[in-house]
Design a protein around this motif. Structure first.
Motif, PDB file in Angstrom:
ATOM      1  N   ILE A 105       0.864  -1.179   0.000  1.00 25.85           N
ATOM      2  CA  ILE A 105       0.000   0.000   0.000  1.00 25.85           C
ATOM      3  C   ILE A 105       0.903   1.232   0.000  1.00 25.85           C
ATOM      4  N   LEU A 106       0.663   2.172  -0.907  1.00 22.93           N
ATOM      5  CA  LEU A 106       1.480   3.377  -1.003  1.00 22.93           C
ATOM      6  C   LEU A 106       0.756   4.538  -0.335  1.00 22.93           C
ATOM      7  N   CYS A 107       1.432   5.183   0.605  1.00 25.50           N
ATOM      8  CA  CYS A 107       0.849   6.306   1.344  1.00 25.50           C
ATOM      9  C   CYS A 107       1.701   7.556   1.115  1.00 25.50           C
ATOM     10  N   ASN A 108       1.101   8.607   0.577  1.00 25.93           N
ATOM     11  CA  ASN A 108       1.814   9.859   0.308  1.00 25.93           C
ATOM     12  C   ASN A 108       1.625  10.810   1.490  1.00 25.93           C
ATOM     13  N   THR A 109       2.678  10.976   2.282  1.00 24.64           N
ATOM     14  CA  THR A 109       2.582  11.812   3.491  1.00 24.64           C
ATOM     15  C   THR A 109       2.751  13.295   3.204  1.00 24.64           C
ATOM     16  N   ARG A 110       3.225  13.643   2.021  1.00 23.85           N
ATOM     17  CA  ARG A 110       3.519  15.036   1.662  1.00 23.85           C
ATOM     18  C   ARG A 110       4.493  15.686   2.652  1.00 23.85           C
ATOM     19  N   ASP A 111       5.255  14.850   3.353  1.00 22.38           N
ATOM     20  CA  ASP A 111       6.247  15.323   4.323  1.00 22.38           C
ATOM     21  C   ASP A 111       5.601  16.087   5.470  1.00 22.38           C
ATOM     22  N   GLU A 112       4.342  15.778   5.781  1.00 20.29           N
ATOM     23  CA  GLU A 112       3.619  16.481   6.839  1.00 20.29           C
ATOM     24  C   GLU A 112       3.340  15.512   7.993  1.00 20.29           C
ATOM     25  N   PRO A 113       3.752  15.877   9.213  1.00 17.12           N
ATOM     26  CA  PRO A 113       3.575  14.989  10.361  1.00 17.12           C
ATOM     27  C   PRO A 113       2.126  14.556  10.586  1.00 17.12           C
ATOM     28  N   ALA A 114       1.177  15.464  10.431  1.00 18.86           N
ATOM     29  CA  ALA A 114      -0.223  15.125  10.696  1.00 18.86           C
ATOM     30  C   ALA A 114      -0.735  14.064   9.728  1.00 18.86           C
ATOM     31  N   ILE A 115      -0.363  14.205   8.452  1.00 19.03           N
ATOM     32  CA  ILE A 115      -0.788  13.210   7.455  1.00 19.03           C
ATOM     33  C   ILE A 115      -0.115  11.873   7.741  1.00 19.03           C
ATOM     34  N   GLN A 116       1.163  11.919   8.080  1.00 24.55           N
ATOM     35  CA  GLN A 116       1.883  10.686   8.404  1.00 24.55           C
ATOM     36  C   GLN A 116       1.225   9.965   9.582  1.00 24.55           C
ATOM     37  N   ASP A 117       0.854  10.727  10.625  1.00 23.45           N
ATOM     38  CA  ASP A 117       0.243  10.117  11.808  1.00 23.45           C
ATOM     39  C   ASP A 117      -1.113   9.502  11.483  1.00 23.45           C
ATOM     40  N   ARG A 118      -1.867  10.158  10.623  1.00 24.51           N
ATOM     41  CA  ARG A 118      -3.166   9.608  10.245  1.00 24.51           C
ATOM     42  C   ARG A 118      -3.003   8.279   9.517  1.00 24.51           C
ATOM     43  N   PHE A 119      -2.016   8.220   8.608  1.00 28.57           N
ATOM     44  CA  PHE A 119      -1.750   6.964   7.893  1.00 28.57           C
ATOM     45  C   PHE A 119      -1.251   5.882   8.851  1.00 28.57           C
ATOM     46  N   LEU A 120      -0.412   6.259   9.819  1.00 23.58           N
ATOM     47  CA  LEU A 120       0.095   5.273  10.777  1.00 23.58           C
ATOM     48  C   LEU A 120      -1.055   4.645  11.560  1.00 23.58           C
ATOM     49  N   GLU A 121      -1.975   5.461  12.001  1.00 29.47           N
ATOM     50  CA  GLU A 121      -3.130   4.949  12.745  1.00 29.47           C
ATOM     51  C   GLU A 121      -3.980   4.035  11.863  1.00 29.47           C
ATOM     52  N   GLU A 122      -4.170   4.447  10.616  1.00 31.73           N
ATOM     53  CA  GLU A 122      -4.975   3.654   9.693  1.00 31.73           C
ATOM     54  C   GLU A 122      -4.314   2.319   9.375  1.00 31.73           C
ATOM     55  N   MET A 123      -3.002   2.337   9.149  1.00 34.12           N
ATOM     56  CA  MET A 123      -2.294   1.107   8.818  1.00 34.12           C
ATOM     57  C   MET A 123      -2.247   0.146   9.993  1.00 34.12           C
ATOM     58  N   GLU A 124      -2.179   0.673  11.208  1.00 38.62           N
ATOM     59  CA  GLU A 124      -2.204  -0.200  12.384  1.00 38.62           C
ATOM     60  C   GLU A 124      -3.537  -0.929  12.466  1.00 38.62           C
ATOM     61  N   SER A 125      -4.631  -0.249  12.111  1.00 30.73           N
ATOM     62  CA  SER A 125      -5.946  -0.894  12.140  1.00 30.73           C
ATOM     63  C   SER A 125      -6.080  -1.961  11.065  1.00 30.73           C
ATOM     64  N   HIS A 126      -5.285  -1.844   9.994  1.00 28.55           N
ATOM     65  CA  HIS A 126      -5.291  -2.846   8.924  1.00 28.55           C
ATOM     66  C   HIS A 126      -4.370  -4.033   9.237  1.00 28.55           C
ATOM     67  N   LEU A 127      -3.716  -4.000  10.394  1.00 29.34           N
ATOM     68  CA  LEU A 127      -2.823  -5.084  10.809  1.00 29.34           C
ATOM     69  C   LEU A 127      -1.731  -5.352   9.769  1.00 29.34           C
ATOM     70  N   VAL A 128      -1.159  -4.274   9.225  1.00 29.32           N
ATOM     71  CA  VAL A 128      -0.146  -4.450   8.187  1.00 29.32           C
ATOM     72  C   VAL A 128       1.053  -5.208   8.738  1.00 29.32           C
ATOM     73  N   ASN A 129       1.717  -5.922   7.845  1.00 28.82           N
ATOM     74  CA  ASN A 129       2.864  -6.741   8.220  1.00 28.82           C
ATOM     75  C   ASN A 129       4.144  -5.919   8.347  1.00 28.82           C
ATOM     76  N   GLY A 130       4.090  -4.667   7.931  1.00 29.07           N
ATOM     77  CA  GLY A 130       5.249  -3.801   8.039  1.00 29.07           C
ATOM     78  C   GLY A 130       4.923  -2.402   7.575  1.00 29.07           C
ATOM     79  N   ILE A 131       5.604  -1.424   8.153  1.00 25.94           N
ATOM     80  CA  ILE A 131       5.482  -0.028   7.735  1.00 25.94           C
ATOM     81  C   ILE A 131       6.883   0.444   7.358  1.00 25.94           C
ATOM     82  N   VAL A 132       7.054   0.783   6.102  1.00 29.25           N
ATOM     83  CA  VAL A 132       8.351   1.206   5.587  1.00 29.25           C
ATOM     84  C   VAL A 132       8.279   2.700   5.329  1.00 29.25           C
ATOM     85  N   LEU A 133       9.107   3.449   6.047  1.00 33.86           N
ATOM     86  CA  LEU A 133       9.069   4.914   5.977  1.00 33.86           C
ATOM     87  C   LEU A 133      10.210   5.410   5.105  1.00 33.86           C
TER      88      LEU A 133
END
Length: 340
Positions: A105-133
């Protein structure tokens, strides 16, 4: 014409359909698909697999994800999906993950902390096998994700201070020193620099080591020959407008990435400054398009394909045991590309 009309005209097959068609129980189908071989004969297993293929049945993985608290999904966070550097690394990672049975899954954070945090919360709920930053920014959500023991891997930019997580990337300070040594060998003095955001460990490492290595040789960067920029062509162009507003010009300029270098080159063309005979430009990343479109650009090449293999291996180690101590640092090789 499709060999399987179900794909075009019928609802998607369910596990009930497979069991009915194969003449076995739903439990048997489930065990076969989960690789449990001692509960059914080899003949029955093959029969079930044949029916699965004929009906084009695709298992729903939600149940397995809930049992293991991990899915087959890997999230890749990038700060700019339009940047060829990030896109090429993303392609290499996706290719290697496909070989291991994972999806990205590709997540575009636009280098913004708030967007990154929203994606992190969403990906945790999806039980992803890894988050690559690939280019992380420090944020409360990032620190919480690491504290929650999510399988997080940092690429290109190092983890923020106090965050213990694996890092994969090139040695940016070493590369910056090597560029400075090249400038000194070519006697490209006075030198200039258009660096990326110094909040990024990658940009900071490149620029600061470049400046320090020049200083050790007695060469100081003049204040007007140093400009900050975002990692974009437009920002590189504006930085070049400011730096080249009056003569004399630097003999060579080290840019934080190749996109900045493109913007600088455009301004040189407007001012009719000949590149590289009057002003040499040195970039970073070696964008895959350079060979075709930028024969004037010397740069530092990063090993795009190696990122994919290194990420796949790190995720494999993490999935085997989330608490396992994997290498905290994987340094990939870089090299200077001199095109003239």
């Amino acid at each position: 014409m499709s060999r399987n009309p179900r794909k075009n005209t019928s609802p998607r097959a369910t596990i009930d359909d497979v069991a009915a068609e194969a003449g076995v129980s739903i439990a048997t189908v489930s065990r076969v698909l989960n690789g449990i071989t001692h509960k059914a004969s080899a003949k029955t297993q093959q029969h079930v697999l044949d029916v699965v293929a004929r009906l084009d049945y695709r298992p729903v993985h939600a149940g397995r994800a809930l049992r293991t608290m991990r899915s087959a999904l890997v999230a890749l966070f990038v700060p700019d999906t339009s940047n060829m550097f990030y896109a090429t690394i993303a392609d290499a990672i996706a290719s290697h993950l496909k070989d291991s049975g994972s999806s990205m899954i590709l997540c575009n954070t636009r280098d913004e902390p708030a967007i990154q945090d929203r994606f992190l919360e969403e990906m945790e709920s999806h039980l992803v096998n890894g988050i690559v930053l690939l280019g992380a920014v420090d944020s409360p959500g990032l620190r919480q994700a690491v504290a929650n023991r999510l399988p997080v891997i940092f690429l290109n930019r190092r983890p923020p201070a106090g965050v213990d997580a694996p890092y994969i990337g090139v040695d940016n300070p070493l590369a910056g020193r090597e560029v400075a040594e090249h400038f000194l060998e070519r006697r490209w003095i006075p030198a200039g620099a258009i660096h990326g955001p110094l909040t990024s460990s990658a940009s900071r490492g490149r620029y600061q080591s470049f400046r320090t290595q020049l200083a050790r040789a007695g060469v100081k960067l003049e204040k007007r020959f140093v400009q900050p920029a975002d990692l974009t062509i437009a920002s590189g162009y504006q930085a070049a407008v400011d730096m080249l507003s009056e003569r004399p010009y630097p003999r060579a300029i080290f840019c934080g990435n190749d996109l900045i270098a493109y913007g600088l080159y455009w301004r040189c063309c407007e001012l009719k400054i000949r590149v590289p005979s009057e002003l040499a430009i040195f970039g970073f990343d070696d964008n895959p398009l350079n060979e075709w479109l930028a024969p004037w650009l010397d740069t530092v090449r990063v090993p795009y394909e190696d990122y994919g293999a290194a990420v796949a291996r790190a995720l494999s180690l993490l999935s085997e045991s989330p608490r396992r101590r994997i290498p905290r640092e994987v340094i990939l090789p870089h090299r200077l590309v001199i095109r003239r």
